[in-house]
Design an enzyme around this catalytic site. Structure first.
Site, PDB file in Angstrom:
ATOM      1  N   ASP A  21       0.842  -1.195   0.000  1.00 40.41           N
ATOM      2  CA  ASP A  21       0.000   0.000   0.000  1.00 40.41           C
ATOM      3  C   ASP A  21       0.880   1.248   0.000  1.00 40.41           C
ATOM      4  O   ASP A  21       1.689   1.434   0.901  1.00 40.41           O
ATOM      5  CB  ASP A  21      -0.892  -0.047   1.256  1.00 40.41           C
ATOM      6  CG  ASP A  21      -1.685   1.238   1.430  1.00 40.41           C
ATOM      7  OD1 ASP A  21      -1.883   1.957   0.429  1.00 40.41           O
ATOM      8  OD2 ASP A  21      -2.115   1.503   2.572  1.00 40.41           O
ATOM      9  N   ASN A  23      -0.346   4.527  -0.165  1.00 34.61           N
ATOM     10  CA  ASN A  23      -0.954   5.791   0.280  1.00 34.61           C
ATOM     11  C   ASN A  23      -1.646   5.712   1.641  1.00 34.61           C
ATOM     12  O   ASN A  23      -2.398   6.606   2.022  1.00 34.61           O
ATOM     13  CB  ASN A  23      -1.928   6.319  -0.778  1.00 34.61           C
ATOM     14  CG  ASN A  23      -3.099   5.365  -0.993  1.00 34.61           C
ATOM     15  OD1 ASN A  23      -3.162   4.303  -0.369  1.00 34.61           O
ATOM     16  ND2 ASN A  23      -4.014   5.729  -1.860  1.00 34.61           N
ATOM     17  N   ASP A  25      -4.083   3.907   2.831  1.00 41.84           N
ATOM     18  CA  ASP A  25      -5.518   3.625   3.034  1.00 41.84           C
ATOM     19  C   ASP A  25      -5.759   2.171   3.442  1.00 41.84           C
ATOM     20  O   ASP A  25      -6.898   1.722   3.561  1.00 41.84           O
ATOM     21  CB  ASP A  25      -6.340   3.992   1.784  1.00 41.84           C
ATOM     22  CG  ASP A  25      -6.010   3.107   0.585  1.00 41.84           C
ATOM     23  OD1 ASP A  25      -5.098   2.240   0.688  1.00 41.84           O
ATOM     24  OD2 ASP A  25      -6.653   3.273  -0.471  1.00 41.84           O
ATOM     25  N   ASP A  29      -1.895  -1.179  -3.723  1.00 43.59           N
ATOM     26  CA  ASP A  29      -2.245  -0.409  -4.920  1.00 43.59           C
ATOM     27  C   ASP A  29      -1.120  -0.482  -5.961  1.00 43.59           C
ATOM     28  O   ASP A  29      -0.055  -1.070  -5.709  1.00 43.59           O
ATOM     29  CB  ASP A  29      -2.569   1.049  -4.550  1.00 43.59           C
ATOM     30  CG  ASP A  29      -1.505   1.652  -3.631  1.00 43.59           C
ATOM     31  OD1 ASP A  29      -0.304   1.400  -3.884  1.00 43.59           O
ATOM     32  OD2 ASP A  29      -1.870   2.349  -2.661  1.00 43.59           O
ATOM     33  N   ASP A  98      -5.352 -10.295 -15.649  1.00 42.95           N
ATOM     34  CA  ASP A  98      -6.431 -11.235 -15.373  1.00 42.95           C
ATOM     35  C   ASP A  98      -7.609 -10.888 -16.274  1.00 42.95           C
ATOM     36  O   ASP A  98      -7.929  -9.716 -16.466  1.00 42.95           O
ATOM     37  CB  ASP A  98      -6.850 -11.112 -13.895  1.00 42.95           C
ATOM     38  CG  ASP A  98      -7.151 -12.466 -13.269  1.00 42.95           C
ATOM     39  OD1 ASP A  98      -7.982 -13.209 -13.854  1.00 42.95           O
ATOM     40  OD2 ASP A  98      -6.583 -12.791 -12.210  1.00 42.95           O
ATOM     41  N   ASP A 199      -9.893 -16.278 -15.997  1.00 44.86           N
ATOM     42  CA  ASP A 199     -10.661 -16.738 -14.850  1.00 44.86           C
ATOM     43  C   ASP A 199     -11.744 -17.748 -15.266  1.00 44.86           C
ATOM     44  O   ASP A 199     -12.521 -17.461 -16.182  1.00 44.86           O
ATOM     45  CB  ASP A 199     -11.324 -15.502 -14.221  1.00 44.86           C
ATOM     46  CG  ASP A 199     -11.903 -15.763 -12.852  1.00 44.86           C
ATOM     47  OD1 ASP A 199     -11.140 -15.959 -11.902  1.00 44.86           O
ATOM     48  OD2 ASP A 199     -13.155 -15.770 -12.734  1.00 44.86           O
ATOM     49  N   GLU A 256      -7.756 -20.722 -16.291  1.00 48.12           N
ATOM     50  CA  GLU A 256      -8.077 -21.340 -15.009  1.00 48.12           C
ATOM     51  C   GLU A 256      -9.216 -22.313 -15.283  1.00 48.12           C
ATOM     52  O   GLU A 256     -10.301 -21.900 -15.691  1.00 48.12           O
ATOM     53  CB  GLU A 256      -8.504 -20.281 -13.992  1.00 48.12           C
ATOM     54  CG  GLU A 256      -8.649 -20.880 -12.596  1.00 48.12           C
ATOM     55  CD  GLU A 256      -9.645 -20.144 -11.706  1.00 48.12           C
ATOM     56  OE1 GLU A 256      -9.565 -20.306 -10.484  1.00 48.12           O
ATOM     57  OE2 GLU A 256     -10.527 -19.441 -12.236  1.00 48.12           O
ATOM     58  N   HIS A 328      -4.115 -17.144  -4.747  1.00 47.46           N
ATOM     59  CA  HIS A 328      -4.982 -16.359  -3.853  1.00 47.46           C
ATOM     60  C   HIS A 328      -6.256 -17.106  -3.445  1.00 47.46           C
ATOM     61  O   HIS A 328      -7.038 -16.576  -2.669  1.00 47.46           O
ATOM     62  CB  HIS A 328      -5.349 -15.047  -4.540  1.00 47.46           C
ATOM     63  CG  HIS A 328      -6.188 -15.272  -5.773  1.00 47.46           C
ATOM     64  ND1 HIS A 328      -5.703 -15.914  -6.899  1.00 47.46           N
ATOM     65  CD2 HIS A 328      -7.472 -14.992  -6.039  1.00 47.46           C
ATOM     66  CE1 HIS A 328      -6.666 -15.998  -7.790  1.00 47.46           C
ATOM     67  NE2 HIS A 328      -7.747 -15.456  -7.313  1.00 47.46           N
ATOM     68  N   ASP A 329      -6.490 -18.290  -4.014  1.00 48.42           N
ATOM     69  CA  ASP A 329      -7.714 -19.043  -3.703  1.00 48.42           C
ATOM     70  C   ASP A 329      -7.461 -20.241  -2.796  1.00 48.42           C
ATOM     71  O   ASP A 329      -8.395 -20.999  -2.513  1.00 48.42           O
ATOM     72  CB  ASP A 329      -8.341 -19.574  -4.998  1.00 48.42           C
ATOM     73  CG  ASP A 329      -8.948 -18.466  -5.831  1.00 48.42           C
ATOM     74  OD1 ASP A 329      -9.384 -17.457  -5.245  1.00 48.42           O
ATOM     75  OD2 ASP A 329      -8.986 -18.612  -7.069  1.00 48.42           O
TER      76      ASP A 329
HETATM   77  C1  NOJ Z   1     -11.523 -17.770  -9.666  1.00 41.46           C
HETATM   78  C2  NOJ Z   1     -10.760 -16.689  -8.981  1.00 41.46           C
HETATM   79  O1  NOJ Z   1      -9.431 -17.066  -8.874  1.00 41.46           O
HETATM   80  C3  NOJ Z   1     -11.443 -16.477  -7.649  1.00 41.46           C
HETATM   81  O2  NOJ Z   1     -10.697 -15.665  -6.791  1.00 41.46           O
HETATM   82  C4  NOJ Z   1     -12.805 -15.913  -7.918  1.00 41.46           C
HETATM   83  O3  NOJ Z   1     -13.523 -15.819  -6.708  1.00 41.46           O
HETATM   84  C5  NOJ Z   1     -13.604 -16.782  -8.892  1.00 41.46           C
HETATM   85  N1  NOJ Z   1     -12.824 -17.299  -9.981  1.00 41.46           N
HETATM   86  C6  NOJ Z   1     -14.731 -15.991  -9.473  1.00 41.46           C
HETATM   87  O4  NOJ Z   1     -14.247 -15.003 -10.345  1.00 41.46           O
END
Ligand code: NOJ
Length: 556
Positions: A21, A23, A25, A29, A98, A199, A256, A328-329
């Site tokens: 980050d 700034n 907040d 970013d 993405d 995605d 993905e 991230h999932d």
């Molecule tokens: C896969 C993404 O990696 C995930 O973070 C997202 O919640 C779902 N697709 C829906 O876009």
């Protein structure tokens, strides 16, 4: 034959909200990323995949897009983005954006129009159906719990949302939708980006008639994957995309693709007839789950080897793998497949050795290179992720699971494990922000942080750097054929990589104890050269592997 650049590349994923980050907040970013470009360069990666930075109301942290051609206010401006791209390119790093086009945000202009009336010109951009006897049009369950349908009171019809109700699915059957998406893709490509991560791209074609999923006793809604994970028009749509949007650009495309197997993946990534450079498969992400990911079971190395081997062999000469253990999932790989306690450093390096020595393009998720771990939040209020919050509500209110038990499962599986801020240094909030972070920093940042890693020549960070350099210097790591050894061994993952007469042996001790080294007949370490290992080289001759030891030899 000239090989595409993305086979020889290493990709680093940035989840901007949690990266840095600039700034105060509390939200990462673009300028924060710009401030860390030299760090990325020092790691030696070739490509950055940037999770969504587009305008979004953030129901799903940017995976719900309200304007594909502008930047989210919290992240900065298009001018910042231009500077980011230039800064990456100046350092020889490519940028993959993405692409989230299975759905938009319900605040996207198209959907705002579409819900005005049944005859609005944008109505058919989305998937609308009348109810069935006062209920949803079919029994499909959303990925984020509950029905995949939402009733729109004003027009009296339901719209489909495979994810949150603020993520309505686009209707890819409509040629205008496809034309808009392709045009938007070209707009970004013309700005000079180097590819797209797509995605849930295998979900864009739904089975005609949207049939019910086979009923499951005791369940009102059921996962309908068989009707949209590899739909009848998927290949056709992606061929059209290849022709109309991607032709003429030398780019990396990674789809993905949850729920598909190696056969389908090779169809998608075949060098001539395919449509994508590579896909993310999910089989190994399911090894410690039950009917849902929240049900836990211990994973086994034998199974992990089976899955990885099936994909390595399934795509050999037919397509191309992407290799990852977290993003991230998913929970932090180190906490899941390694040891985030005593052997944190050794096991992080062992997992890195695996992802970088398999055939395919390796992906590093932010923080992985410094050995970040899962977080242990005490209360549900500490969580931010919509999937997590919905699942918790369903577990506790509908299935009668005790809150403590539900929380225990979130601590293992929540996506927020991967979304705590990157730990830059030992200053307050790990140097991520001077303000209040949008999600709490993992309390282990005092010892686990980038500044510590950069100061220690033996750190996980520099081990990644060495793996990346090794890959650049040894074509066998990129192109060599993979062969599994000792498939049934419960603690040792051993495999070879072979290119012409160059042959590497990879030995990974996935256990916290020493392991006697018994190589299969015909293999010997005599005269071999140790290319890399996660322990001091002295002692590597010994006939046993130390806890979580990883070694890579060039055989003679
Ligand atoms: C896969 C993404 O990696 C995930 O973070 C997202 O919640 C779902 N697709 C829906 O876009």
């Amino acid at each position: 034959m000239q090989q595409p650049w993305w086979k020889e590349s290493v990709v680093y994923q940035i989840y901007p909200r949690s990266f840095c980050d600039s700034n105060g907040d509390g939200v990462g970013d673009l300028r924060g990323i710009i401030s860390k470009l030299d760090y990325l360069h020092a790691l030696g990666i070739d490509v950055v995949w940037l999770s969504p930075v587009y305008k979004s109301p953030n129901d799903d942290n940017g995976y719900d897009i309200s304007d594909y051609q502008d930047i989210m206010d919290e992240f900065g401006t298009l001018a910042d983005w231009d500077e980011l791209l230039a800064g990456l390119h100046a350092r020889g790093i490519k940028l993959v954006m993405d692409l989230v086009v299975n759905h938009t945000s319900d605040e996207h202009r198209w959907f705002v129009e579409a819900r005005q009336s049944k005859d609005n010109p944008y109505r058919d951009y989305y998937i609308w159906r009348p109810g069935r006897e006062g209920h949803e049009p079919n029994n499909w369950e959303s990925h984020f719990s509950g029905s995949a349908w939402q009733l729109d009171e004003a027009t009296g019809e339901y719209y489909l949302h495979l994810f949150s109700r603020k993520q309505p699915d686009l209707n890819w059957e409509n040629p205008q939708v496809r034309a808009e998406v392709f045009q938007m893709m070209r707009w970004w490509l013309d700005k000079g980006i180097d590819g797209f991560r797509m995605d849930v791209i295998n979900m864009i074609s739904k089975a005609p008639g949207l049939p019910d999923a086979p009923a499951v006793p005791g369940q009102r809604y059921v996962y309908g994957g068989q009707h949209f994970l590899y739909g009848p028009r998927l290949l056709e749509f992606l061929h059209e995309m290849k022709r109309e949007a991607l032709a003429g650009y030398d780019v990396l495309t990674v789809g993905e693709t949850p729920g598909i197997g190696p056969q389908q993946a090779s169809e998608l990534t075949d060098p001539e007839k395919g449509v994508l450079s590579m896909v993310f498969q999910f089989e190994h992400m399911g090894l410690d789950g039950g009917a849902s990911k929240w049900e836990q079971r211990p994973w086994s190395l034998v199974e992990l080897k089976q899955v990885m081997t099936r994909w390595q062999q399934g795509l050999e000469g037919r397509g191309w793998n992407s290799v990852y253990l977290n993003n991230h999932d998913h929970p932090r790989a180190l906490s899941r497949f390694g040891d985030d306690g005593v052997y944190r450093v050794q096991s992080a390096k062992l997992l890195a050795t695996l992802t970088h020595l398999l055939q395919g393009t390796p992906y590093i998720y932010q923080g992985e290179e410094i050995g970040m771990t899962n977080v242990s939040f005490p209360a549900i209020d500490d969580y931010r992720d919509i999937e997590t919050l919905n699942a918790y509500r369903e577990m506790v209110t509908e299935r009668g699971i005790a809150p403590e038990a539900a929380l225990a499962s979130l601590r293992v599986k929540s996506r927020d494990n991967a979304r705590t801020p990157v730990q830059w240094d030992a200053s307050p909030n790990a140097g991520f922000t001077s303000g209040q972070p949008w999600i709490q920093v993992n309390s282990n940042y005092l010892t686990i942080n980038a500044s510590q890693a950069l100061a220690d020549p033996d750190s996980i960070f520099y081990y990644y750097r060495r793996l990346i350099d090794l890959r650049k210097a040894n074509p066998v790591i990129v192109y060599g054929r993979y062969e599994l050894l000792l498939a049934e061994h419960p603690q040792l993952y051993a495999f070879t990589r072979t290119l012409d007469d160059d042959r590497l042996l990879v030995l990974l001790n996935f256990s916290a104890g020493p392991l006697a080294l018994e190589l299969p007949a015909g293999l010997s370490l005599a005269g071999s050269e140790l290319l890399i290992g996660n322990y001091p080289a002295e002692g590597a001759e010994a006939a046993s592997l130390r806890p979580y030891e990883a070694r890579v030899y060039r055989l003679r």
